[in-house]
Design a protein around this motif. Structure first.
Motif, PDB file in Angstrom:
ATOM      1  N   THR A  51       3.831   2.251  -6.293  1.00  0.00           N
ATOM      2  CA  THR A  51       5.200   2.171  -5.784  1.00  0.00           C
ATOM      3  C   THR A  51       6.059   3.241  -6.439  1.00  0.00           C
ATOM      4  O   THR A  51       5.848   3.620  -7.588  1.00  0.00           O
ATOM      5  N   GLN A  95       7.472   5.314 -11.152  1.00  0.00           N
ATOM      6  CA  GLN A  95       6.262   4.876 -10.466  1.00  0.00           C
ATOM      7  C   GLN A  95       5.619   3.707 -11.205  1.00  0.00           C
ATOM      8  O   GLN A  95       5.635   3.649 -12.432  1.00  0.00           O
ATOM      9  N   GLU A 121       9.327   3.350  -1.898  1.00  0.00           N
ATOM     10  CA  GLU A 121       8.136   3.873  -1.222  1.00  0.00           C
ATOM     11  C   GLU A 121       6.914   3.119  -1.743  1.00  0.00           C
ATOM     12  O   GLU A 121       6.801   2.860  -2.938  1.00  0.00           O
ATOM     13  N   LEU A 123       2.705   3.160  -1.542  1.00  0.00           N
ATOM     14  CA  LEU A 123       1.507   3.907  -1.164  1.00  0.00           C
ATOM     15  C   LEU A 123       0.281   3.059  -1.470  1.00  0.00           C
ATOM     16  O   LEU A 123       0.127   2.537  -2.575  1.00  0.00           O
ATOM     17  N   GLU A 131      -5.147   7.500   1.010  1.00  0.00           N
ATOM     18  CA  GLU A 131      -3.883   6.901   0.607  1.00  0.00           C
ATOM     19  C   GLU A 131      -2.956   6.853   1.809  1.00  0.00           C
ATOM     20  O   GLU A 131      -2.633   7.880   2.406  1.00  0.00           O
ATOM     21  N   LEU A 132      -2.508   5.642   2.176  1.00  0.00           N
ATOM     22  CA  LEU A 132      -1.672   5.434   3.343  1.00  0.00           C
ATOM     23  C   LEU A 132      -0.329   4.837   2.920  1.00  0.00           C
ATOM     24  O   LEU A 132      -0.227   4.164   1.893  1.00  0.00           O
ATOM     25  N   LYS A 133       0.691   5.089   3.731  1.00  0.00           N
ATOM     26  CA  LYS A 133       1.989   4.500   3.471  1.00  0.00           C
ATOM     27  C   LYS A 133       1.975   3.021   3.855  1.00  0.00           C
ATOM     28  O   LYS A 133       1.442   2.647   4.897  1.00  0.00           O
ATOM     29  N   GLN A 135       4.226  -0.623   4.415  1.00  0.00           N
ATOM     30  CA  GLN A 135       5.540  -1.158   4.757  1.00  0.00           C
ATOM     31  C   GLN A 135       5.621  -2.595   4.240  1.00  0.00           C
ATOM     32  O   GLN A 135       4.741  -3.416   4.511  1.00  0.00           O
ATOM     33  N   ILE A 150      -0.232  -1.795   6.492  1.00  0.00           N
ATOM     34  CA  ILE A 150      -0.607  -0.387   6.627  1.00  0.00           C
ATOM     35  C   ILE A 150      -1.077  -0.147   8.063  1.00  0.00           C
ATOM     36  O   ILE A 150      -1.527  -1.080   8.740  1.00  0.00           O
TER      37      ILE A 150
END
Length: 474
Positions: A51, A95, A121, A123, A131-133, A135, A150
């Motif tokens: 994060t 982070q 954010e 990840l 590595e994907l974003k 939500q 994801i």
């Protein structure tokens, strides 16, 4: 010769015993999980969560033009101000690392709320290195659970959720996570205890395990020997070794649909204030066992009041499930769907009975109740404290409104009352189920008490909480 025969017979007997003992040892060894196979099968479903939180710079406070200044103020402002302004005006990116696990092939991931709380954010790193974003779809601080989504072109592997209620102490478990950023770390151990209350919130019900859990494991899965998720790694004892805690998966299963659909959790509400039923209190109620939740107060207009639950009732069962520890009841009620009619078994005046309550929605911020009121007077200290009728002066002294009632003004050191922790300023509501409002009524009740009697009091502490206490008269 007979001695030789006797010796041979002893050897044969020992051999038979040893032979009989071997199968039980082998059977126990056979139950050891195949951690190698489990690791290969389950690691692809566990993710690392990173994060990012954007920390805005703090603006340096400027001196008011009207403030009197010394001749050196401008010099220091110009010299040091440039240095501090350059550093403070730079935004920082904080982070944090955590873990999570995939619960559906379309990319829903469970983790701890504290892992993603306040993140700008998210990840998500999959086991294959991508590595994907992510939500944040929803979260709940009190349960410390969050749901992330994801999006991937292909379906992702998902885990099977088990039944944490069936978990036994001594059972093998395995954890996979991201401790200290070391991705896909596998550790194993056993269930050390269940139902642990560690003071993290009102719904504590942790699984304790000696499977190694460290910072970064938070949100990762705890598996049983079948490879099903039974818990979510949540907390550790900072200075302890082999002491980790996981949230039972059944708690997550009860709220995950709400998180997916609404992003938040709506908890059930019964409307009772409860406390631990000690052996002394159980005896004072003529109850054989000290299991259940003692009702110290019932909120007006609540589902409990409408169902007929009263102060002094002991809740023994909720929807057929026994209440062993009083802390179990809030969790059961919170997980109950709104408007559901639930059966509650209570113990009152030596008899068990069943009531039906319709669960309402819990208000997260409870409204404060009016304090008790009273008049003037003073009573003896047979119980170890001095009681007065609540006067205008006493009400002002202890922060109550004026009216009728009894207040404890002094507590004798070393007395039974002192042992219970009752402080001065406590309102006396009941003595053995009777509610005296005047000194005359109080003295009549106290006069009936004998040495060795277990006396039960209902009191309202200065902080507004209502409790039962029990004491044995000297």
């Amino acid at each position: 010769m007979p001695a030789l025969i006797t010796s041979i017979a002893r050897l044969v007997a020992i051999a038979v015993v040893c032979t009989l003992a071997v199968p039980s040892f082998s059977a126990a060894t056979a139950t050891l999980p195949d951690f190698v196979e489990l690791s290969k099968r389950l690691k692809p479903t566990v993710v690392n969560i990173r994060t990012v939180k954007n920390i805005k710079p703090k603006q340096r406070t400027r001196r008011s033009p009207n403030t009197q200044q010394s001749p050196y103020d401008n010099f220091f402002d110009e010299f040091f101000g440039q240095f501090f302004d350059q550093n403070q005006q730079r935004p920082r990116r904080e982070q944090n690392l955590g873990s999570g696990f995939i619960i559906s092939s379309d990319g829903y991931i469970l983790t701890n709320f504290h892992v993603v709380n306040g993140a700008d954010e998210v990840l998500v790193k999959l086991a294959d290195g991508r590595e994907l974003k992510g939500q944040i779809k929803g979260g709940d601080e009190k349960f410390d659970l969050a749901l992330i989504k994801i999006t991937d072109k292909e379906k992702v592997p998902a885990l099977e959720l088990g039944d944490s209620d069936k978990l036994e102490v001594g059972e093998w478990v395995m954890a996979i996570g991201n401790p200290f950023g070391l991705s896909q770390t596998v550790t194993a151990g056993i269930v050390s205890a269940k139902g642990r209350v560690i003071g993290s919130g009102p719904y504590d019900d942790f699984i304790q395990t000696d499977a190694s859990i460290n910072p970064g494991n938070s949100g990762g899965p705890l598996f049983n020997a079948e490879g099903k998720v039974v818990g979510i790694a949540t907390a550790i004892v900072a200075n302890g070794k082999g002491i980790g805690f996981a949230t039972p998966i059944n708690m997550a299963k009860a709220i995950v649909d709400q998180l997916r659909e609404t992003g938040k959790v709506t908890r059930g509400y019964l409307g009772v204030q409860i406390q631990k039923l000690t052996p002394e209190l159980a005896k004072s109620f003529n109850l054989d066992a000290d299991k259940g939740a003692l009702v110290a107060d019932v909120i007006k207009g609540s589902p409990a009041e409408k169902a007929g639950i009263k102060t002094g009732d002991i809740i023994l069962q909720y929807e057929g499930k026994p209440i062993v520890e009083y802390t179990e009841l809030p969790r059961m009620v919170a997980a109950t769907p709104l408007d559901k009619k639930v059966k509650i078994t209570i113990f009152r005046e030596g008899q068990k009975s069943e009531v039906v309550a319709t669960i309402d929605k819990l208000k997260e911020e409870a409204e404060g109740e009016a304090a008790a009121k009273g008049e003037e007077g003073q009573a003896n200290d047979k119980l170890g404290f001095t009681v007065s009728e609540l006067t205008k002066d006493l009400a002002a002294r202890f922060g109550y409104a004026e009216g009728k009632g009894l207040v404890i003004t002094e507590v004798k050191p070393g007395s039974p009352a002192d042992d219970t922790g009752i402080p001065p300023g406590t309102l006396l509501l009941e003595i053995n189920g009777q509610r005296p409002t005047t000194l005359e009524q109080y003295n009549k009740l106290v006069a009936q008490l004998k040495s060795g009697d277990v006396t039960r009091l209902l009191v309202k502490l200065p902080d507004g909480s209502v409790h039962y206490v029990a004491m044995t008269l000297p």
